[in-house]
Write a protein that holds these residues in place. Structure first.
Motif, PDB file in Angstrom:
ATOM      1  N   UNK A  16      37.172  44.933  48.246  1.00  0.00           N
ATOM      2  CA  UNK A  16      38.076  44.456  49.277  1.00  0.00           C
ATOM      3  C   UNK A  16      38.191  42.946  49.173  1.00  0.00           C
ATOM      4  N   UNK A  17      39.311  42.413  48.663  1.00  0.00           N
ATOM      5  CA  UNK A  17      39.427  40.979  48.464  1.00  0.00           C
ATOM      6  C   UNK A  17      39.477  40.192  49.758  1.00  0.00           C
ATOM      7  N   UNK A  18      39.673  40.875  50.902  1.00  0.00           N
ATOM      8  CA  UNK A  18      39.700  40.172  52.164  1.00  0.00           C
ATOM      9  C   UNK A  18      38.302  39.905  52.697  1.00  0.00           C
ATOM     10  N   UNK A  19      37.273  40.484  52.062  1.00  0.00           N
ATOM     11  CA  UNK A  19      35.906  40.271  52.494  1.00  0.00           C
ATOM     12  C   UNK A  19      35.459  38.864  52.120  1.00  0.00           C
ATOM     13  N   UNK A  20      34.444  38.317  52.818  1.00  0.00           N
ATOM     14  CA  UNK A  20      33.970  36.964  52.514  1.00  0.00           C
ATOM     15  C   UNK A  20      33.528  36.848  51.065  1.00  0.00           C
ATOM     16  N   UNK A  21      33.846  35.698  50.451  1.00  0.00           N
ATOM     17  CA  UNK A  21      33.480  35.462  49.069  1.00  0.00           C
ATOM     18  C   UNK A  21      32.254  34.563  48.988  1.00  0.00           C
ATOM     19  N   UNK A  22      31.532  34.673  47.936  1.00  0.00           N
ATOM     20  CA  UNK A  22      30.353  33.843  47.730  1.00  0.00           C
ATOM     21  C   UNK A  22      30.765  32.384  47.621  1.00  0.00           C
ATOM     22  N   UNK A  23      29.996  31.503  48.236  1.00  0.00           N
ATOM     23  CA  UNK A  23      30.304  30.080  48.200  1.00  0.00           C
ATOM     24  C   UNK A  23      30.167  29.515  46.808  1.00  0.00           C
ATOM     25  N   UNK A  24      29.517  30.259  45.910  1.00  0.00           N
ATOM     26  CA  UNK A  24      29.335  29.777  44.541  1.00  0.00           C
ATOM     27  C   UNK A  24      30.632  29.836  43.753  1.00  0.00           C
ATOM     28  N   UNK A  25      31.613  30.627  44.239  1.00  0.00           N
ATOM     29  CA  UNK A  25      32.883  30.765  43.535  1.00  0.00           C
ATOM     30  C   UNK A  25      33.966  30.026  44.291  1.00  0.00           C
ATOM     31  N   UNK A  37      44.075  45.173  49.587  1.00  0.00           N
ATOM     32  CA  UNK A  37      42.750  45.670  49.251  1.00  0.00           C
ATOM     33  C   UNK A  37      42.782  46.262  47.849  1.00  0.00           C
ATOM     34  N   UNK A  38      41.806  45.903  47.032  1.00  0.00           N
ATOM     35  CA  UNK A  38      41.704  46.507  45.711  1.00  0.00           C
ATOM     36  C   UNK A  38      40.822  47.743  45.788  1.00  0.00           C
ATOM     37  N   UNK A  39      41.265  48.815  45.166  1.00  0.00           N
ATOM     38  CA  UNK A  39      40.558  50.091  45.207  1.00  0.00           C
ATOM     39  C   UNK A  39      40.225  50.562  43.797  1.00  0.00           C
ATOM     40  N   UNK A  40      39.271  51.477  43.713  1.00  0.00           N
ATOM     41  CA  UNK A  40      38.820  51.963  42.413  1.00  0.00           C
ATOM     42  C   UNK A  40      39.687  53.082  41.869  1.00  0.00           C
ATOM     43  N   UNK A 108      42.441  47.228  31.156  1.00  0.00           N
ATOM     44  CA  UNK A 108      41.957  47.736  32.446  1.00  0.00           C
ATOM     45  C   UNK A 108      43.096  47.687  33.459  1.00  0.00           C
ATOM     46  N   UNK A 109      42.914  48.404  34.561  1.00  0.00           N
ATOM     47  CA  UNK A 109      43.959  48.546  35.574  1.00  0.00           C
ATOM     48  C   UNK A 109      43.386  48.205  36.941  1.00  0.00           C
ATOM     49  N   UNK A 110      44.193  47.539  37.776  1.00  0.00           N
ATOM     50  CA  UNK A 110      43.825  47.274  39.162  1.00  0.00           C
ATOM     51  C   UNK A 110      44.729  48.096  40.081  1.00  0.00           C
ATOM     52  N   UNK A 111      44.140  48.719  41.102  1.00  0.00           N
ATOM     53  CA  UNK A 111      44.896  49.485  42.083  1.00  0.00           C
ATOM     54  C   UNK A 111      44.807  48.787  43.439  1.00  0.00           C
TER      55      UNK A 111
END
Length: 398
Positions: A16-25, A37-40, A108-111
Motif C-alpha cells: 500500500x503506497x499510502x502507508x508511511x514510508x521509512x525515513x531512510x528513503x 494502492x499496489x496489489x499483488x 515484472x508487472x504492477x497492479x
C-alpha cells in the motif's frame, strides 16, 4: 488470478503506497502511483451500462460487489484501454476512470486499484475510435480526424487540451512504441502506413499498403491491422519500423473477412467472426490464420497460449474449441437469454471478456454476468445478479 512477478528491485515494496514510508528513503519506491494502492494480483473490474436507461455499474471482481455511478444516457458503445471506460454517445465520449489497472515493465508487472471517478467528456460522435498506451490516448473520428490526449491528464481526472494530428486517416490511429501508427488514404480503398512521432511529425515508414483497412489490435509481437487480403503486422526494433503481410492464403468473401479483433490483452492470439458460422483465429507469433467452423456466432474470444476458443452461439450456449484441430471440446446449456436477437444489434449485446484465468459473459435480458472457468470445461464459477440490463460490458484492470 495472475500474480505479478517482481524483481529484486521492487519485491520488498509496501503493498500500500499510502502507508508511511521509512525515513531512510527520500524518494518514492519503484512503481509508486500517488493515490493508488499496489496489489499483488490483478484487480479486475467490469464496467456495465444499460443503453436503454443509462444506468451504469462497476462490478468489482475481487469483492463481487457492484458500485452505482453516474448514468450514461444515449450510449451506443463502450470501449476500454484497460483502465478508462469510454462511453460513446452522439454528443461525445464520456470517460470513466475504472480505478483498476496494470503497469507492465516487461520483466515484472504492477497492479493497482483506486477510487472510481468521472473524468469528463472528449469530443467524438458516432464511429469514433479510441486507442491508448502509457503516454497518450488517440481519438479518431469517423471522418479520419485524430486528436492526441495526454494520458497524464486523464489520470489526474481531467480531459485536458488535445493536439490534432495533421491530415486525415483511413483508419484508427494506434499508439505504439512511443510513436503513432496511421493509415493515409491513397485512393481506391487503399491506405499507406504512416508512422508519426508523439508530436505528430512524420518519420520514416515502411513501404506498406493496406486495402480497405478495418480492425486493429496491439500485441506483444506488434500492431495488427486488418486488410482485405488478411493482416498487416507492424513491428518496431531499435527505432526502425517494419511491416509484414499475413495473408489469408485463400480468397475470402468480404462478408467473411476479419474486421473486428478480440483477444486477451497481452496475448498474441486474435479472434474475429468469419461470417455467421465460423471464427478466424490469427496466431501472430506463427503468422497463420485458422478458420474454425463453429455454427451461428454471437461472440468469440480466447486467452491464447493453448487455451480454447470460446464461442457464444445463437441459442445462448457457450462452446469451447481446440484452435489447432477445430474439434469441439466442451459446451454448456443455454446461458444467455435472447442471444439470437442480440446478435443483430451491432452496438450492444453479449460479449466475451477474457483474462488470464476467467472469462466473463454478459446476459442483458437475464440481468446477470457469468464468470466462466475456461480451463475447466467452461464451468460456471460465479454468477453475478444485477439490477440493470448490462447490454454493454468491458473489463478493466488487465
Amino acid at each position: 488470478m495472475a500474480l505479478s512477478v517482481f524483481t529484486t528491485g521492487c519485491a520488498d515494496q509496501n503493498d500500500d503506497p499510502s502507508a508511511p514510508k521509512s525515513s531512510a528513503s527520500a524518494s518514492p519506491p519503484h512503481g509508486y502511483v500517488e493515490g493508488a494502492q499496489e496489489k499483488a494480483e490483478q484487480q479486475s473490474r467490469l464496467l456495465l451500462n444499460d443503453p436503454g436507461t443509462g444506468d451504469t455499474r462497476v462490478l468489482d471482481l475481487i469483492s463481487g460487489k457492484t458500485q452505482e455511478v453516474s448514468r450514461r444516457t444515449g450510449t451506443t458503445g463502450l470501449t476500454t484501454d484497460g483502465r478508462f471506460g469510454y462511453f460513446h454517445t452522439s454528443g461525445g465520449l464520456h470517460v470513466l476512470d475504472g480505478g483498476a489497472w496494470m503497469v507492465d515493465h516487461g520483466d515484472h508487472v504492477h497492479y493497482y486499484r483506486a477510487a472510481v471517478r468521472d473524468v469528463g467528456r472528449l469530443p467524438g460522435g458516432p464511429g469514433t475510435r479510441v486507442r491508448s498506451d502509457a503516454a497518450v490516448t488517440t481519438v479518431t473520428d469517423e471522418d479520419g480526424r485524430a486528436r492526441i490526449h495526454r494520458r497524464a491528464d486523464l489520470e489526474k481526472g481531467r480531459a485536458g487540451a488535445p493536439r490534432t494530428l495533421p491530415g486525415t486517416q483511413a483508419g484508427v490511429v494506434v499508439p505504439y512504441a512511443e510513436h503513432l501508427l496511421g493509415l493515409t488514404a491513397t485512393g481506391q480503398d487503399a491506405a499507406r502506413l504512416t508512422v508519426y512521432d508523439r508530436e505528430g511529425k512524420r518519420v520514416a515508414s515502411p513501404d506498406a499498403v493496406c486495402e480497405d483497412p478495418r480492425g486493429d489490435a496491439v500485441t506483444r509481437r506488434g500492431v495488427v491491422l486488418g486488410c482485405a487480403d488478411g493482416a498487416l503486422l507492424v513491428r518496431e526494433t531499435d527505432g526502425a519500423f517494419t511491416a509484414q503481410r499475413i495473408p489469408y492464403g485463400e480468397d475470402v468473401p468480404e462478408k467473411e473477412r476479419a474486421t473486428a479483433f478480440r483477444h486477451r490483452p497481452g496475448s498474441d492470439t486474435l479472434t474475429a467472426p468469419a461470417g455467421e458460422r465460423a471464427v478466424w483465429v490469427l496466431d501472430v507469433t506463427e503468422r497463420t490464420w485458422t478458420r474454425v467452423k463453429t455454427g451461428p456466432v454471437v461472440a468469440a474470444n480466447t486467452a491464447g497460449e493453448g487455451s480454447p476458443l470460446i464461442v457464444l452461439q445463437s441459442d445462448g450456449s457457450l462452446h469451447g474449441y481446440d484452435i489447432s484441430t477445430g474439434k469441439q471440446l466442451s459446451t454448456t446449456k443455454p446461458l444467455v437469454t435472447g442471444a439470437r436477437e442480440a446478435a443483430t444489434d451491432q452496438s450492444a449485446g453479449p460479449v466475451i471478456e477474457v483474462d488470464r484465468s476467467r472469462a466473463y459473459v454478459n446476459d442483458p435480458q437475464g440481468k446477470r454476468v457469468y464468470e466462466i472457468d475456461y480451463n475447466d470445461n467452461l464451468r460456471i464459477a460465479r454468477t453475478f445478479d444485477l439490477d440493470i440490463e448490462p447490454a454493454l460490458m468491458v473489463e478493466t484492470g488487465r
